[in-house]
Write a protein that holds these residues in place. Structure first.
Motif, PDB file in Angstrom:
ATOM      1  N   ASP A 226       0.861  -1.183   0.000  1.00 40.60           N
ATOM      2  CA  ASP A 226       0.000   0.000   0.000  1.00 40.60           C
ATOM      3  C   ASP A 226       0.903   1.239   0.000  1.00 40.60           C
ATOM      4  N   ARG A 227       0.829   2.013  -1.091  1.00 42.70           N
ATOM      5  CA  ARG A 227       1.749   3.156  -1.190  1.00 42.70           C
ATOM      6  C   ARG A 227       1.390   4.276  -0.217  1.00 42.70           C
ATOM      7  N   ASN A 228       0.197   4.205   0.393  1.00 37.96           N
ATOM      8  CA  ASN A 228      -0.196   5.219   1.388  1.00 37.96           C
ATOM      9  C   ASN A 228       0.174   4.816   2.812  1.00 37.96           C
ATOM     10  N   PHE A 229       0.927   3.729   2.949  1.00 39.52           N
ATOM     11  CA  PHE A 229       1.289   3.222   4.276  1.00 39.52           C
ATOM     12  C   PHE A 229       2.113   4.251   5.056  1.00 39.52           C
ATOM     13  N   LEU A 249      14.959  11.533   1.759  1.00 31.46           N
ATOM     14  CA  LEU A 249      13.900  10.525   1.591  1.00 31.46           C
ATOM     15  C   LEU A 249      14.370   9.162   2.107  1.00 31.46           C
ATOM     16  N   ARG A 250      15.572   8.805   1.667  1.00 33.23           N
ATOM     17  CA  ARG A 250      16.141   7.507   2.068  1.00 33.23           C
ATOM     18  C   ARG A 250      16.273   7.425   3.583  1.00 33.23           C
ATOM     19  N   ASN A 251      16.724   8.530   4.181  1.00 30.95           N
ATOM     20  CA  ASN A 251      16.910   8.579   5.616  1.00 30.95           C
ATOM     21  C   ASN A 251      15.565   8.425   6.345  1.00 30.95           C
ATOM     22  N   TYR A 252      14.542   9.128   5.839  1.00 28.57           N
ATOM     23  CA  TYR A 252      13.215   9.060   6.443  1.00 28.57           C
ATOM     24  C   TYR A 252      12.689   7.610   6.405  1.00 28.57           C
ATOM     25  N   PHE A 253      12.874   6.943   5.266  1.00 30.10           N
ATOM     26  CA  PHE A 253      12.372   5.568   5.157  1.00 30.10           C
ATOM     27  C   PHE A 253      13.193   4.614   6.016  1.00 30.10           C
ATOM     28  N   ASN A 254      14.489   4.860   6.147  1.00 26.66           N
ATOM     29  CA  ASN A 254      15.295   4.006   7.034  1.00 26.66           C
ATOM     30  C   ASN A 254      14.826   4.152   8.483  1.00 26.66           C
ATOM     31  N   CYS A 255      14.471   5.390   8.875  1.00 26.48           N
ATOM     32  CA  CYS A 255      13.950   5.597  10.248  1.00 26.48           C
ATOM     33  C   CYS A 255      12.615   4.867  10.425  1.00 26.48           C
ATOM     34  N   THR A 256      11.776   4.929   9.377  1.00 26.43           N
ATOM     35  CA  THR A 256      10.477   4.241   9.438  1.00 26.43           C
ATOM     36  C   THR A 256      10.692   2.728   9.607  1.00 26.43           C
ATOM     37  N   ILE A 257      11.683   2.205   8.901  1.00 27.90           N
ATOM     38  CA  ILE A 257      11.958   0.757   8.993  1.00 27.90           C
ATOM     39  C   ILE A 257      12.355   0.408  10.431  1.00 27.90           C
ATOM     40  N   GLU A 258      13.213   1.251  11.017  1.00 22.63           N
ATOM     41  CA  GLU A 258      13.649   0.997  12.400  1.00 22.63           C
ATOM     42  C   GLU A 258      12.443   1.021  13.347  1.00 22.63           C
ATOM     43  N   LYS A 259      11.575   2.017  13.128  1.00 24.50           N
ATOM     44  CA  LYS A 259      10.379   2.139  13.970  1.00 24.50           C
ATOM     45  C   LYS A 259       9.511   0.879  13.846  1.00 24.50           C
ATOM     46  N   MET A 260       9.318   0.427  12.614  1.00 24.82           N
ATOM     47  CA  MET A 260       8.459  -0.736  12.389  1.00 24.82           C
ATOM     48  C   MET A 260       9.084  -2.020  12.945  1.00 24.82           C
ATOM     49  N   ASP A 277       4.604  -2.742   1.958  1.00 22.77           N
ATOM     50  CA  ASP A 277       3.983  -1.419   2.118  1.00 22.77           C
ATOM     51  C   ASP A 277       5.051  -0.329   2.117  1.00 22.77           C
ATOM     52  N   ILE A 278       6.157  -0.600   2.809  1.00 25.33           N
ATOM     53  CA  ILE A 278       7.237   0.397   2.852  1.00 25.33           C
ATOM     54  C   ILE A 278       7.846   0.547   1.451  1.00 25.33           C
ATOM     55  N   ALA A 279       8.033  -0.573   0.769  1.00 29.51           N
ATOM     56  CA  ALA A 279       8.578  -0.516  -0.599  1.00 29.51           C
ATOM     57  C   ALA A 279       7.670   0.322  -1.500  1.00 29.51           C
ATOM     58  N   ALA A 280       6.354   0.084  -1.413  1.00 25.39           N
ATOM     59  CA  ALA A 280       5.410   0.810  -2.276  1.00 25.39           C
ATOM     60  C   ALA A 280       5.404   2.304  -1.957  1.00 25.39           C
ATOM     61  N   SER A 281       5.461   2.636  -0.673  1.00 26.00           N
ATOM     62  CA  SER A 281       5.471   4.058  -0.278  1.00 26.00           C
ATOM     63  C   SER A 281       6.751   4.725  -0.758  1.00 26.00           C
ATOM     64  N   PHE A 282       7.870   4.012  -0.626  1.00 25.43           N
ATOM     65  CA  PHE A 282       9.161   4.585  -1.031  1.00 25.43           C
ATOM     66  C   PHE A 282       9.217   4.756  -2.552  1.00 25.43           C
TER      67      PHE A 282
END
Ligand code: KG4
Ligand code: ZN
Length: 408
Positions: A226-229, A249-260, A277-282
């Motif tokens: 889900d790209r809206n994840f 952007l990359r940094n933000y998604f890496n932080c999201t991965i850590e959070k998840m 979901d993270i892949a689709a959003s990224f």
């Protein structure tokens, strides 16, 4: 082991030195051997001036670099050294053309990884010396930009978007070696960000993705996500220019991965259940950023009359093989009276064909053909064309929001 992506080898290598030429240099079309080693693909191809690919071979090092979590320059160099002779011979033999009958040898000499560029250049200069052939040094990004003209009658000038693992730029192409640079990435290229996020998601452990590049793995998984994840973030939205930035952007998604990972209670290195979901959003965030900068480049070119009506947008580089990004670009060009040309995936990623074709383009206009190149040097860093990005920034173009249909 490095992986042979394709070759058209039908003849035993032992015949390389002795086989009979099938084409006379005086009567047949001009034919160029192209050699590519700027990064992690060893590529060679023989192409004629009608754009016919007579022979080609490509050896990818991706399996090795996936295991080490990135390209280690001396490892890439060693693999190029081990394989270049075999790859070039495969391309020549499958073409049916004798080296003696080549019109020239074209090789990537800039920009790229120094150790990798050095292997292709040294090998090529030896061939040039042995067979007394003209040498055509090639700018890797020029080659990506011109590849579309091998397949389609795309006339100059056109707009080009080059998106790969090492580069990201928008330029007007006025001629074979005549580029106006509108903007480029201020930090990393989109392919590098896709590779890093794929690595942080440990997609190499995902059963579907173990042998895919980071970008391919993100695209594959995105189909199921889900790209809206994740929250939408828009890099450089305050900057009314055509430059790019992917590191934030990359940094933000890496932080999201850590959070998840904390939410799911798993260790770094395991695959998240929400990885798709993270892949689709990224993927969507990367695509959106690319589309907005391209939209501004089109408006700028129209405003400054840099392109004819119904002009072409050419997109190439490894990331251009991404279907989601292509679809968004198609919607954008459809809505802005432009035609989109995007080579097939195997010609978007690095290959010898694009280098040979760039050699043909240069032969046709007589640009940059060297008859005595023996002390020629490679250049790891090399700008492309005349930089007019400051003029673009000063134009300060505000963009209309993209219509919903441009987002698939
Ligand atoms: O043009 P290329 O072969 O090498 C460079 O000159 O950089 O591009 C390689 C890059 C890698 O970062 C890879 O992850 C990305 O292209 N790539 C993709 C896809 N296939 C390759 N990115 C997004 N979607 C894809 N399907
Ligand atoms: Zn490339």
């Amino acid at each position: 082991m490095a992986r042979f992506i394709y070759n058209m080898h039908r003849t035993p290598l032992a015949m390389y030195k002795g086989f009979i030429s099938v084409r006379s240099m005086l009567t047949g079309p001009r034919v160029v051997l192209g050699i590519e080693t700027s990064c992690d693909d060893t590529g060679a191809a023989v192409v004629d001036e009608h754009g016919k690919i007579l022979g080609e071979a490509l050896l990818s090092q991706i399996d090795v670099h996936l295991k080490t979590g990135g390209i280690i320059p001396p490892v890439a160099q060693k693999l190029h050294q081990d394989n270049i002779d075999r790859v070039v011979k495969e391309a020549i033999i499958s073409s049916g053309i004798s080296v003696n009958n080549l019109s020239a040898i074209a090789t990537t000499v800039k920009p790229g990884m120094a150790l990798s560029l050095g292997v292709g250049l040294t090998y090529s200069l030896n061939l040039v010396k042995q067979y007394k052939k003209p040498f055509i040094p090639i700018h890797h990004m020029e080659a990506h930009a011109l590849t579309a003209r091998l397949l389609h009658p795309v006339g100059f000038p056109f707009l080009v978007l080059l998106i790969s693992g090492g580069h990201c730029l928008l330029a007007v192409v006025n001629g074979v070696s005549d580029f106006l640079l509108l903007g480029q990435s201020l930090d990393e290229a989109p392919g590098e960000s896709l590779d890093k996020v794929a690595r942080r998601l440990s997609l190499i452990k995902h059963p579907d993705c173990s042998s895919m590049s980071g970008g391919q793995a993100i695209e594959h998984l995105s189909q199921f996500g889900d790209r809206n994840f994740c929250k939408e973030i828009r890099p450089m939205s305050q900057h009314q220019d055509c430059n790019f930035s992917f590191a934030g952007l990359r940094n933000y998604f890496n932080c999201t991965i850590e959070k998840m990972e904390n939410v799911e209670g798993i260790e770094k290195g395991a695959v998240l259940s929400c990885a798709a979901d993270i892949a689709a959003s990224f993927q969507h965030a990367v695509a959106h950023h690319i589309i907005k900068r391209t939209q501004r480049a089109i408006v700028f070119c129209k405003q400054e009359k840099l392109l004819p009506t119904n002009a072409s947008l050419v997109v190439s580089g490894g990331v251009a093989s991404n279907g989601y990004i292509r679809k968004m670009l198609q919607n954008l060009t459809d809505s802005m009276d432009m035609s989109l040309f995007c080579p097939p995936a195997r010609l978007c990623t690095d290959n010898g064909v694009m280098i040979a074709w760039n050699g043909i383009e240069r032969l046709r206009v007589g640009a940059g053909i060297l008859n005595d190149p023996l002390d020629f040097r490679y250049e790891p860093r090399a700008p492309l064309g005349t930089d007019i990005s400051e003029q673009v920034r000063r134009a300060s173009i505000k963009l209309a929001p993209l219509k919903r249909k441009n987002f698939l």
